[in-house]
Design a protein around this motif. Structure first.
Motif, PDB file in Angstrom:
ATOM      1  N   UNK A 107       0.853  -1.189   0.000  1.00 21.05           N
ATOM      2  CA  UNK A 107       0.000   0.000   0.000  1.00 21.05           C
ATOM      3  C   UNK A 107       0.890   1.241   0.000  1.00 21.05           C
ATOM      4  N   UNK A 108       0.282   2.358  -0.354  1.00 27.04           N
ATOM      5  CA  UNK A 108       0.956   3.641  -0.185  1.00 27.04           C
ATOM      6  C   UNK A 108       0.765   4.080   1.261  1.00 27.04           C
ATOM      7  N   UNK A 109       1.849   4.499   1.905  1.00 24.34           N
ATOM      8  CA  UNK A 109       1.763   4.935   3.301  1.00 24.34           C
ATOM      9  C   UNK A 109       0.977   6.249   3.357  1.00 24.34           C
ATOM     10  N   UNK A 110      -0.103   6.303   4.115  1.00 24.31           N
ATOM     11  CA  UNK A 110      -0.898   7.536   4.184  1.00 24.31           C
ATOM     12  C   UNK A 110      -0.123   8.667   4.847  1.00 24.31           C
ATOM     13  N   UNK A 111      -0.579   9.887   4.626  1.00 23.63           N
ATOM     14  CA  UNK A 111       0.090  11.056   5.201  1.00 23.63           C
ATOM     15  C   UNK A 111      -0.169  11.186   6.690  1.00 23.63           C
ATOM     16  N   UNK A 112      -1.301  10.673   7.146  1.00 22.55           N
ATOM     17  CA  UNK A 112      -1.624  10.795   8.572  1.00 22.55           C
ATOM     18  C   UNK A 112      -2.437   9.590   9.019  1.00 22.55           C
ATOM     19  N   UNK A 113      -2.363   9.318  10.312  1.00 21.79           N
ATOM     20  CA  UNK A 113      -3.148   8.247  10.918  1.00 21.79           C
ATOM     21  C   UNK A 113      -3.933   8.849  12.072  1.00 21.79           C
ATOM     22  N   UNK A 114      -5.234   8.747  12.016  1.00 24.63           N
ATOM     23  CA  UNK A 114      -6.080   9.333  13.049  1.00 24.63           C
ATOM     24  C   UNK A 114      -6.088   8.440  14.282  1.00 24.63           C
ATOM     25  N   UNK A 115      -5.765   9.025  15.439  1.00 18.92           N
ATOM     26  CA  UNK A 115      -5.872   8.307  16.713  1.00 18.92           C
ATOM     27  C   UNK A 115      -6.847   9.070  17.594  1.00 18.92           C
ATOM     28  N   UNK A 116      -7.745   8.342  18.233  1.00 20.83           N
ATOM     29  CA  UNK A 116      -8.773   8.953  19.057  1.00 20.83           C
ATOM     30  C   UNK A 116      -8.935   8.165  20.348  1.00 20.83           C
ATOM     31  N   UNK A 117      -9.721   8.697  21.249  1.00 20.78           N
ATOM     32  CA  UNK A 117     -10.087   7.953  22.453  1.00 20.78           C
ATOM     33  C   UNK A 117     -10.947   6.764  22.035  1.00 20.78           C
ATOM     34  N   UNK A 118     -10.716   5.570  22.595  1.00 17.59           N
ATOM     35  CA  UNK A 118     -11.481   4.391  22.169  1.00 17.59           C
ATOM     36  C   UNK A 118     -12.982   4.589  22.329  1.00 17.59           C
ATOM     37  N   UNK A 119     -13.731   4.088  21.357  1.00 15.69           N
ATOM     38  CA  UNK A 119     -15.181   4.149  21.433  1.00 15.69           C
ATOM     39  C   UNK A 119     -15.740   2.980  22.209  1.00 15.69           C
ATOM     40  N   UNK A 120     -17.059   2.814  22.113  1.00 16.42           N
ATOM     41  CA  UNK A 120     -17.715   1.722  22.832  1.00 16.42           C
ATOM     42  C   UNK A 120     -17.165   0.387  22.358  1.00 16.42           C
ATOM     43  N   UNK A 121     -16.808  -0.470  23.296  1.00 14.21           N
ATOM     44  CA  UNK A 121     -16.238  -1.769  22.964  1.00 14.21           C
ATOM     45  C   UNK A 121     -14.733  -1.753  22.832  1.00 14.21           C
ATOM     46  N   UNK A 122     -14.136  -0.554  22.875  1.00 12.16           N
ATOM     47  CA  UNK A 122     -12.685  -0.440  22.771  1.00 12.16           C
ATOM     48  C   UNK A 122     -12.024  -0.548  24.129  1.00 12.16           C
ATOM     49  N   UNK A 123     -10.702  -0.429  24.139  1.00 11.99           N
ATOM     50  CA  UNK A 123      -9.949  -0.504  25.381  1.00 11.99           C
ATOM     51  C   UNK A 123      -8.661   0.298  25.206  1.00 11.99           C
ATOM     52  N   UNK A 124      -7.896   0.420  26.284  1.00 12.75           N
ATOM     53  CA  UNK A 124      -6.626   1.128  26.210  1.00 12.75           C
ATOM     54  C   UNK A 124      -6.788   2.633  26.240  1.00 12.75           C
ATOM     55  N   UNK A 125      -5.706   3.314  25.850  1.00  8.84           N
ATOM     56  CA  UNK A 125      -5.683   4.779  25.896  1.00  8.84           C
ATOM     57  C   UNK A 125      -6.155   5.415  24.598  1.00  8.84           C
ATOM     58  N   UNK A 126      -5.801   4.798  23.466  1.00  6.50           N
ATOM     59  CA  UNK A 126      -6.152   5.351  22.158  1.00  6.50           C
ATOM     60  C   UNK A 126      -6.532   4.221  21.210  1.00  6.50           C
ATOM     61  N   UNK A 127      -7.224   4.603  20.140  1.00  6.44           N
ATOM     62  CA  UNK A 127      -7.585   3.636  19.105  1.00  6.44           C
ATOM     63  C   UNK A 127      -7.388   4.288  17.738  1.00  6.44           C
ATOM     64  N   UNK A 128      -7.133   3.459  16.725  1.00  6.22           N
ATOM     65  CA  UNK A 128      -6.991   3.954  15.360  1.00  6.22           C
ATOM     66  C   UNK A 128      -7.672   2.990  14.393  1.00  6.22           C
ATOM     67  N   UNK A 129      -8.250   3.527  13.337  1.00  6.70           N
ATOM     68  CA  UNK A 129      -8.916   2.704  12.318  1.00  6.70           C
ATOM     69  C   UNK A 129      -8.037   2.536  11.081  1.00  6.70           C
ATOM     70  N   UNK A 130      -6.712   2.683  11.233  1.00  2.96           N
ATOM     71  CA  UNK A 130      -5.801   2.649  10.094  1.00  2.96           C
ATOM     72  C   UNK A 130      -5.906   1.327   9.331  1.00  2.96           C
TER      73      UNK A 130
END
Length: 393
Positions: free
Chosen positions: A25-48
């Protein structure tokens, strides 16, 4: 580790996977990291992984597992868990939270500001309506914190009481040129609220198209609330929401978000004064979950097990919130973020100071450092909104 730094770590994991032939793949310019949503865990989550699944020609879960193996070894990352259709949930290590507190204490109330001037010039304009003028004033402050040069314009002359009570200024009126002495946004005590690096930044011509700010107007004159409550009443709601201009913004109780924010800040300052009286000061270090009961007149629950996780997450998110508030011309995002920080810090004061014959320990110093970092974020955010942060409340 800040969200920006974590985003870079995620992109590095993608590059390693590409370099090793695991992903095409082409490496994207940015990766969005956010606070985990419902069902998530940890400090941050990403949909990369979901973002790369189609171009990689692989299922998102497979892409997530590939990236997890590369991200798990990154500095400051303690653990990575894949949840749902392919979300990467990231838990930061203890050294990351210590570095975060150290950075905030080093930068003080300018944590989250740009490191220097940018090439951006943002001309703002608004009608002669009190909420629009206050919103434009706050947007200009936030944009300047991100390194942009800003010029503000109002369609007509401001009433003097808006200037005196609300502390608003505009650079130009109508299509005219800047008026002497009113080219900068100033704080409550006349202090320049722009980042130091941009105070002498060259401002381009005012002939460029202006970004028009037209929030839902205030239903009535807010001046009776005074500067701080009036500005909060106009800035806390989103641009499309009708503001509530009532004396509820003056009451000192939990239902008033402005009071919670300023109360939390005042508590952090009181902790520093009390610690000094006891002969110890803040020293960043790991803040482990602590046990014990606490009571606070603004906290309705008394859990037996507390954790600094929510506060660390909120503090780390501050630079992103400032950047988003500037990009979307939305000071309400900053106001709501300050409420989240305040709510996360309120349980902390009960466990910062030694009790009884207990002597100050490294744990007390680390908790005090975390409280002072939260205070710096609250003070800096209130200043950008043009609201005073009192040390005694």
């Amino acid at each position: 580790m800040t969200p920006v730094e974590l985003s870079r770590s995620v992109l590095c994991a993608v590059r390693r996977a590409v370099d090793e032939g695991e992903l095409a793949v082409a490496v994207p310019e940015r990766a969005l990291v956010t606070v985990p949503g419902r069902g998530g865990c940890g400090d941050y989550a990403t949909n990369i992984a979901l973002q790369l699944a189609r171009p990689a020609g692989q299922p998102a879960l497979r892409v997530a597992e590939i990236l997890r193996s590369h991200l798990a070894g990154a500095d400051g990352v303690a653990d990575v868990v894949v949840t749902g259709p392919g979300f990467l949930n990231i838990r930061l290590g203890g050294t990351a939270s210590v570095a975060l507190v150290e950075e905030i204490l080093r930068r003080g109330d300018r944590y989250g500001y740009a490191n220097g001037p940018s090439a951006d010039f943002v001309p703002l304009s608004c009608p002669r309506e009190v909420r629009a003028v206050v919103v434009m004033d706050a947007v200009a402050r936030i944009l300047r914190s991100q390194g942009a040069a800003v010029r503000t314009r109002c369609e007509a002359e401001l009433p003097q009481e808006w200037v005196d009570v609300l502390g608003v200024r505009v650079d130009t009126v109508g299509g005219g040129s800047s008026r002497p002495g009113e080219s900068d946004t100033v704080g409550r005590r006349g202090d320049d609220t722009r980042p130091r690096a941009t105070r002498h930044q060259a401002v381009p011509s005012d002939d460029l198209p202006h970004y028009a700010l037209r929030p839902v107007p205030a239903p009535l004159d807010p001046l009776f609330l005074g500067r701080d409550a009036a500005r909060w009443a106009l800035l806390h709601p989103a641009e499309h929401d009708r503001p509530r201009v009532t004396d509820e913004h003056l009451v000192q109780r939990e239902s008033n978000p402005l009071f919670r924010v300023r109360y939390a800040y005042a508590r952090t300052r009181a902790l520093s004064r009390n610690a000094a009286d006891l002969g110890f000061s803040a020293e960043p270090g790991p803040v482990e979950p602590f046990t014990g009961q606490f009571t606070d007149r603004l906290t309705s629950q008394s859990p037996a097990h507390l954790t600094p996780h929510a506060l660390h997450t909120a503090l780390a998110d501050h630079p992103r919130v400032l950047a988003q508030a500037a990009a979307h011309r939305a000071p309400d995002r900053l106001a709501r973020h300050l409420v989240a920080v305040a709510d996360a810090v309120l349980p902390l004061p009960a466990v910062v100071l030694p009790r009884g014959a207990e002597k100050p320990s490294a744990a007390h110093r680390a908790r005090l450092a975390l409280a002072e970092a939260a205070g710096a974020v609250l003070a800096g955010g209130l200043t950008l909104l043009g609201i005073d942060a009192p040390e005694h409340l």
